[in-house]
Enzyme design. Sequence first.
Site, PDB file in Angstrom:
ATOM      1  N   ARG A   1       0.809  -1.238   0.043  1.00 58.17           N
ATOM      2  CA  ARG A   1      -0.004  -0.126   0.063  1.00 58.17           C
ATOM      3  C   ARG A   1       0.731   1.254   0.139  1.00 58.17           C
ATOM      4  NH1 ARG A   1      -1.932   1.570   4.500  1.00 58.17           N
ATOM      5  NH2 ARG A   1      -2.411  -0.556   5.397  1.00 58.17           N
TER       6      ARG A   1
ATOM      7  N   TYR B   1     -16.976  18.052 -14.263  1.00 62.02           N
ATOM      8  CA  TYR B   1     -17.265  16.643 -14.379  1.00 62.02           C
ATOM      9  C   TYR B   1     -18.212  16.327 -13.227  1.00 62.02           C
ATOM     10  CZ  TYR B   1     -16.639  11.476 -13.684  1.00 62.02           C
ATOM     11  OH  TYR B   1     -16.908  10.210 -13.301  1.00 62.02           O
TER      12      TYR B   1
ATOM     13  N   ASP C   1      -7.949  19.830 -12.854  1.00 65.27           N
ATOM     14  CA  ASP C   1      -8.185  18.753 -13.642  1.00 65.27           C
ATOM     15  C   ASP C   1      -7.892  18.850 -15.072  1.00 65.27           C
ATOM     16  OD1 ASP C   1      -9.482  16.410 -14.917  1.00 65.27           O
ATOM     17  OD2 ASP C   1     -11.421  16.649 -13.417  1.00 65.27           O
TER      18      ASP C   1
ATOM     19  N   LYS D   1      -8.691   7.893 -18.665  1.00 63.65           N
ATOM     20  CA  LYS D   1      -9.178   8.354 -20.056  1.00 63.65           C
ATOM     21  C   LYS D   1      -7.840   8.442 -20.957  1.00 63.65           C
ATOM     22  CE  LYS D   1     -12.768   9.037 -17.535  1.00 63.65           C
ATOM     23  NZ  LYS D   1     -13.180  10.333 -16.982  1.00 63.65           N
TER      24      LYS D   1
HETATM   25  C1  LIG Z   1     -13.763  10.419 -15.679  1.00 63.66           C
HETATM   26  C2  LIG Z   1     -13.396  11.933 -14.928  1.00 63.66           C
HETATM   27  C3  LIG Z   1     -13.086  12.235 -13.738  1.00 63.66           C
HETATM   28  C4  LIG Z   1     -13.197  10.906 -12.715  1.00 63.66           C
HETATM   29  O1  LIG Z   1     -12.213   9.806 -12.863  1.00 63.66           O
HETATM   30  P1  LIG Z   1     -12.584   8.329 -12.508  1.00 63.66           P
HETATM   31  O2  LIG Z   1     -11.213   7.754 -12.926  1.00 63.66           O
HETATM   32  O3  LIG Z   1     -13.839   8.044 -13.320  1.00 63.66           O
HETATM   33  O4  LIG Z   1     -12.545   8.552 -11.224  1.00 63.66           O
HETATM   34  C5  LIG Z   1     -12.570  13.236 -13.354  1.00 63.66           C
HETATM   35  N1  LIG Z   1     -12.777  14.349 -14.166  1.00 63.66           N
HETATM   36  C6  LIG Z   1     -12.832  14.181 -15.531  1.00 63.66           C
HETATM   37  C7  LIG Z   1     -12.950  15.557 -16.178  1.00 63.66           C
HETATM   38  C8  LIG Z   1     -13.345  13.083 -15.981  1.00 63.66           C
HETATM   39  O5  LIG Z   1     -13.629  12.888 -17.278  1.00 63.66           O
END
Ligand SMILES: *Cc1c(COP(=O)(O)O)cnc(C)c1O
Length: 379
Positions: A46, A98, A170, A195
């Site tokens: 961990r 998001y 983000d 993504k």
């Molecule tokens: C998908 C996404 C998230 C969250 O990420 P996860 O890997 O699904 O937890 C946060 N911000 C944006 C812009 C996203 O597209």
Amino acid sequence: MKLATKYIHAGAHPDPSTGAIMTPIYQTSTYVQSAPGVHKGYEYARSQNPTRFALEEAFAVIENGKFGLAFASGVAATDAVMRLLVPGDEVVAAHDMYGGSFRLFSKVHEKMGIKFIYVDTSDATNVEKAMTPATKLIWLETPTNPLMNITDIEAVSTIGKKHNCMVCVDNTFASPYLQNPLDFGATIVMHSATKYLGGHSDVIQGCLVMNDQALRDQLYFIQKSTGAVPGPQDCFLVLRGIKTLHVRMQRHCENGEKVANYLRQHPKVGKVYWCGFTDHHNHAIAKKQMRGFGGMMSFVLKDDSVAAATKVLSSTKVFSLAESLGGVESLINHPASMTHASIPREQRIANGLSDGLIRLSVGIEDADDLIADLAQAIG
Ligand SMILES: *Cc1c(COP(=O)(O)O)cnc(C)c1O
């Protein structure tokens, strides 16, 4: 070093025991010690795992930062940032973002005594106006999901510094290939590595990158104490994904431009949201801070009804109807009922996200096939 070379070699060191060029998947929970407290720097997985460490080094390299940390998901990475705060602290956040981030803020962290103020960050003066002595964090997303609004990272970072307040961006939609927020003064970069970084729709993962050692130590402490770490196999997949990030992003950008231009001239299509259009309201800022405009876009039909949108969403054959984005395959999505259903309708509409909005994640297939597919679906 140029981006292509950086991405292929980021975090990659031949395995010390065999010379393996690919970082092995260290599928282990613990490490043997030769005497109590005598070990090779690895005690329990961990806290330490060599596959994860290689990936965390790669995250830092590709975001031009000093330190990277990997998390079990993008929202786990966001949650770790929120755990830096204490009751009474305020966060100024983008009003268009998001849905899962909004849910985490409003349903989990508000209960813990954190106050969130949502503003349209695409005009940085709105951020300045919302700042109070209690503001400890500004949370940005640019481009935003799904309306492709652009915020000036440099302008907001300057406001953050003036108020001694962290700025976290983000950067999921842009990917590090198109934008590096730390270069514009941001304190932390967050990604859903699910993504573009993973890039193949086969893993859930998140990451944070920062420059400040003390901040890294605090976030590492949160990472190991709360335990939302990714497994070694997932780390391997994202390490592999990063090696082709530049070639995938080049094609996402090319295809994105072709599809956006096609939609824009279609007689049945209304507004198309894509930050590469020269008349996008913040195109100049996008051009300043991004190297390209990517494959994410949204559009509405002139008949902006759920029924008309549903017909398109159910008729595509190459675009798959699914949540998520950033993979090699093209996806089509209905934010109002899928990715953004956790945002109350009234607020969604007020933010400009209509019931009929359709979001596309344009993949890296042949652009002619993508356009033909949209043509038959829109009719
Ligand atoms: C998908 C996404 C998230 C969250 O990420 P996860 O890997 O699904 O937890 C946060 N911000 C944006 C812009 C996203 O597209």
